[in-house]
Motif scaffolding. Structure first.
Motif, PDB file in Angstrom:
ATOM      1  N   GLN A  84      14.696   1.978  -3.403  1.00 40.68           N
ATOM      2  CA  GLN A  84      13.695   1.113  -4.381  1.00 40.68           C
ATOM      3  C   GLN A  84      12.798   0.878  -3.009  1.00 40.68           C
ATOM      4  O   GLN A  84      11.727   0.944  -3.090  1.00 40.68           O
ATOM      5  CB  GLN A  84      14.208  -0.252  -4.904  1.00 40.68           C
ATOM      6  CG  GLN A  84      12.599  -0.504  -5.698  1.00 40.68           C
ATOM      7  CD  GLN A  84      12.143   0.106  -7.192  1.00 40.68           C
ATOM      8  OE1 GLN A  84      12.888   0.029  -8.123  1.00 40.68           O
ATOM      9  NE2 GLN A  84      11.251   0.805  -6.692  1.00 40.68           N
ATOM     10  N   LEU A  85      13.560   0.149  -2.322  1.00 37.39           N
ATOM     11  CA  LEU A  85      12.112  -0.058  -1.165  1.00 37.39           C
ATOM     12  C   LEU A  85      11.446   1.602   0.011  1.00 37.39           C
ATOM     13  O   LEU A  85      10.413   1.232  -0.006  1.00 37.39           O
ATOM     14  CB  LEU A  85      12.960  -0.930   0.253  1.00 37.39           C
ATOM     15  CG  LEU A  85      13.415  -2.217  -0.137  1.00 37.39           C
ATOM     16  CD1 LEU A  85      14.427  -2.655   0.850  1.00 37.39           C
ATOM     17  CD2 LEU A  85      12.252  -3.221   0.241  1.00 37.39           C
ATOM     18  N   GLY A  86      12.336   2.235  -0.038  1.00 41.59           N
ATOM     19  CA  GLY A  86      11.949   3.684   0.446  1.00 41.59           C
ATOM     20  C   GLY A  86      10.667   3.663  -0.549  1.00 41.59           C
ATOM     21  O   GLY A  86       9.735   4.847   0.056  1.00 41.59           O
ATOM     22  N   GLY A  87      11.364   4.004  -1.543  1.00 49.86           N
ATOM     23  CA  GLY A  87      10.084   4.791  -2.635  1.00 49.86           C
ATOM     24  C   GLY A  87       8.562   4.071  -3.321  1.00 49.86           C
ATOM     25  O   GLY A  87       8.299   4.658  -3.042  1.00 49.86           O
ATOM     26  N   ILE A  88       9.384   2.510  -3.164  1.00 48.04           N
ATOM     27  CA  ILE A  88       7.436   2.251  -3.404  1.00 48.04           C
ATOM     28  C   ILE A  88       6.637   2.073  -2.182  1.00 48.04           C
ATOM     29  O   ILE A  88       5.434   1.659  -2.367  1.00 48.04           O
ATOM     30  CB  ILE A  88       8.332   0.449  -3.791  1.00 48.04           C
ATOM     31  CG1 ILE A  88       6.912   0.292  -4.673  1.00 48.04           C
ATOM     32  CG2 ILE A  88       8.478  -0.576  -3.079  1.00 48.04           C
ATOM     33  CD1 ILE A  88       7.177  -1.177  -5.339  1.00 48.04           C
ATOM     34  N   GLY A  89       7.571   2.453  -1.232  1.00 49.39           N
ATOM     35  CA  GLY A  89       7.125   2.572   0.084  1.00 49.39           C
ATOM     36  C   GLY A  89       6.501   0.599   1.374  1.00 49.39           C
ATOM     37  O   GLY A  89       6.755  -0.359   0.779  1.00 49.39           O
ATOM     38  N   TYR A  90       6.610   0.868   2.129  1.00 53.99           N
ATOM     39  CA  TYR A  90       7.266  -0.165   2.999  1.00 53.99           C
ATOM     40  C   TYR A  90       5.130  -1.139   2.292  1.00 53.99           C
ATOM     41  O   TYR A  90       4.591  -0.908   2.895  1.00 53.99           O
ATOM     42  CB  TYR A  90       6.605   0.549   4.979  1.00 53.99           C
ATOM     43  CG  TYR A  90       6.881  -0.670   5.770  1.00 53.99           C
ATOM     44  CD1 TYR A  90       7.804  -1.997   5.729  1.00 53.99           C
ATOM     45  CD2 TYR A  90       5.740  -0.785   6.631  1.00 53.99           C
ATOM     46  CE1 TYR A  90       7.760  -2.680   6.561  1.00 53.99           C
ATOM     47  CE2 TYR A  90       5.310  -2.060   7.736  1.00 53.99           C
ATOM     48  CZ  TYR A  90       7.036  -3.011   7.561  1.00 53.99           C
ATOM     49  OH  TYR A  90       6.370  -3.936   8.847  1.00 53.99           O
ATOM     50  N   LEU A  91       5.335  -2.327   2.471  1.00 56.29           N
ATOM     51  CA  LEU A  91       5.000  -3.486   2.558  1.00 56.29           C
ATOM     52  C   LEU A  91       4.021  -3.806   0.515  1.00 56.29           C
ATOM     53  O   LEU A  91       3.212  -4.048   1.029  1.00 56.29           O
ATOM     54  CB  LEU A  91       3.968  -3.421   3.652  1.00 56.29           C
ATOM     55  CG  LEU A  91       3.847  -3.655   5.105  1.00 56.29           C
ATOM     56  CD1 LEU A  91       2.886  -3.830   6.118  1.00 56.29           C
ATOM     57  CD2 LEU A  91       4.637  -5.307   5.300  1.00 56.29           C
ATOM     58  N   SER A  92       4.701  -2.142   0.598  1.00 57.41           N
ATOM     59  CA  SER A  92       3.659  -2.460  -1.095  1.00 57.41           C
ATOM     60  C   SER A  92       3.980  -3.085  -1.754  1.00 57.41           C
ATOM     61  O   SER A  92       2.936  -4.114  -2.253  1.00 57.41           O
ATOM     62  CB  SER A  92       4.050  -0.744  -1.406  1.00 57.41           C
ATOM     63  OG  SER A  92       3.874  -0.136  -0.793  1.00 57.41           O
TER      64      SER A  92
END
Length: 450
Positions: free
Chosen positions: A90-98
């Motif tokens: 989930q962290l990788g998919g939604i993006g850093y800091l998103s």
């Protein structure tokens, strides 16, 4: 203790301010991977023991939303270990800091310049879309689609006779994995057991296509629905129609793959469509064995993984827009035109420089990755090229050699997955970028024969 932590946090914040946006993304995703690896190494999260390298491999694959695995997720990690992997996806998919920035916008409605720089670096946007509108679309659309996917998966798994608790967990895990185009599955054969299940094939295809088409397309269509006068961006049109064209031709090629031809009638078309969709969206699930594909179809699949789908989405690859820009350059040169155009629109030179740089750098990395693994591992060349393309494109499809790679081969794949998640240009700028001094600007101009 409290004061020590506050001092450390303050120093770290100052350190981050001094990094370039590319370096912030580099160290941000690296931090996710290291923390995930440390957690997965703890025995309390494992069913059976896994090596440190395998845990690092799985954590990198999860954060990069790739899906390549060296050990079975279901057999190696218990529920809590699988939960950690899902969070990393989930962290990788939604993006850093998103998500963090979304919470800031929800409370203060202000985004700092630091957040804007990093998000603008991670998500390439056309001028017609604001970063604030885009970010809201990212988070809200992700949550809505993953919730919808979980409900549909639950219905499908219960219909197949899966126990309720198992169905709930499998539904949530696979919904997040699918929308983030991560390709992680709790089934050891991916979805090969569901090759004839129309409903499950539909759920995966819907989630993967929505995720991979990218948040640019979703935001653009959302603005169009809200405001009828809003015009869809040129980027959205290229992505949408380019995706349809590649998907159509890819499905047609796979339809005549011998291993797929064994499935007759309607299921044959479904199998062909699914494998093409999986390669293009980089979701990485498969319902047939890619290890049985002939060399011609493997080359088609490698091409689709190489291209990927949309920028600012969950898919990897060089992106459809990059392919379009490179094609426009070639077409304009062959016609002798001074302007680089596509469908009657002139493409800015700045975008063309980015596209050609990404195209060349991406290709070089694939060549180097294939060379190093071929040098140290005894597999067929096409299998290694397929694995490397899958890793850099953050796809997750494999011919079955991932777990049998030696230590050096696994390390190469880890690096490729990390580069693929960052983006080749972001990776290059994070490593080599520096401020341009006056001396750098005073360079001599010279001609070169091409």
């Amino acid at each position: 203790m409290k004061h020590t932590f506050q001092r450390f946090a303050k120093k770290y914040a100052l350190l981050k301010q001094g990094w370039t946006p590319q370096q912030n993304l580099f160290y941000g995703f690296l931090t996710y991977i290291l923390l995930g690896s440390l957690l997965l190494c703890l025995p309390i999260f494992q069913k059976t023991s896994a090596s440190i390298l395998d845990n690092i491999f799985i954590a990198t694959s999860a954060v990069s939303t790739t899906g390549l695995v060296t050990v079975s997720i279901f057999d190696t990690y218990n529920f809590f270990g699988q939960f950690i992997i899902m969070i990393l996806i989930q962290l990788g998919g939604i993006g850093y800091l998103s998500f963090t920035t979304f919470m800031i916008l929800s409370t203060t409605r202000k985004m700092t310049l630091w957040h804007k720089k990093i998000l603008s670096t991670e998500f390439t946007l056309p001028n017609t879309i604001k970063i604030t509108d885009f970010l809201k679309s990212v988070v809200l659309f992700t949550l809505i689609m993953e919730l919808l996917g979980a409900v549909l998966f639950f219905i499908a798994f219960k219909t197949e006779g899966m126990p309720t608790l198992d169905a709930i967990w499998s539904s949530v895990f696979h919904s997040i994995s699918t929308f983030c185009t991560a390709g992680f599955s709790l089934f050891n054969d991916s979805f090969m057991g569901y090759v004839d299940n129309d409903f499950i094939n539909f759920i995966i295809s819907m989630l993967a296509i929505c995720g991979s088409l990218g948040f640019i397309v979703i935001t653009d269509f959302g603005l169009k629905i809200k405001d009828k006068t809003h015009k869809l961006s040129f980027t959205t049109k290229i992505i949408f129609f380019g995706f349809l064209i590649l998907l159509t031709f890819g499905t047609a090629f796979f339809y005549f793959e011998p291993s797929i031809m064994d499935a007759h009638g309607e299921s044959r078309f479904l199998a062909a469509f699914f494998q093409c969709m999986s390669a293009m969206t980089t979701v990485g699930f498969n319902t047939v064995d890619f290890g049985l594909f002939n060399q011609a179809m493997m080359l088609v699949c490698i091409f689709l993984m190489y291209i990927g789908a949309s920028p600012s989405g969950t898919a990897g690859g060089i992106k459809i827009t990059t392919l379009t820009a490179v094609f426009a350059i070639m077409k304009s040169r062959l016609k002798g035109s001074k302007n680089i155009t596509f469908l009657g629109r002139r493409i800015p030179y700045e975008r063309l420089y980015i596209a050609t740089s990404a195209f060349i750098f991406y290709t070089i990395i694939i060549v180097l990755g294939t060379f190093f693994i071929t040098l140290t591992n005894d597999f067929k060349f096409e299998q290694i090229l397929f694995e490397v393309s899958s890793a850099l494109g953050t796809v997750g499809l494999s011919t079955g050699i991932t777990g049998d790679l030696n230590t050096f081969g696994k390390l190469v794949i880890i690096i490729l997955m990390f580069i693929g998640r960052l983006g080749v240009l972001t990776f290059g700028l994070a490593i080599w970028s520096k401020d341009i001094s006056e001396e750098d600007r005073k360079v001599l101009k010279e001609d070169i024969a091409v």
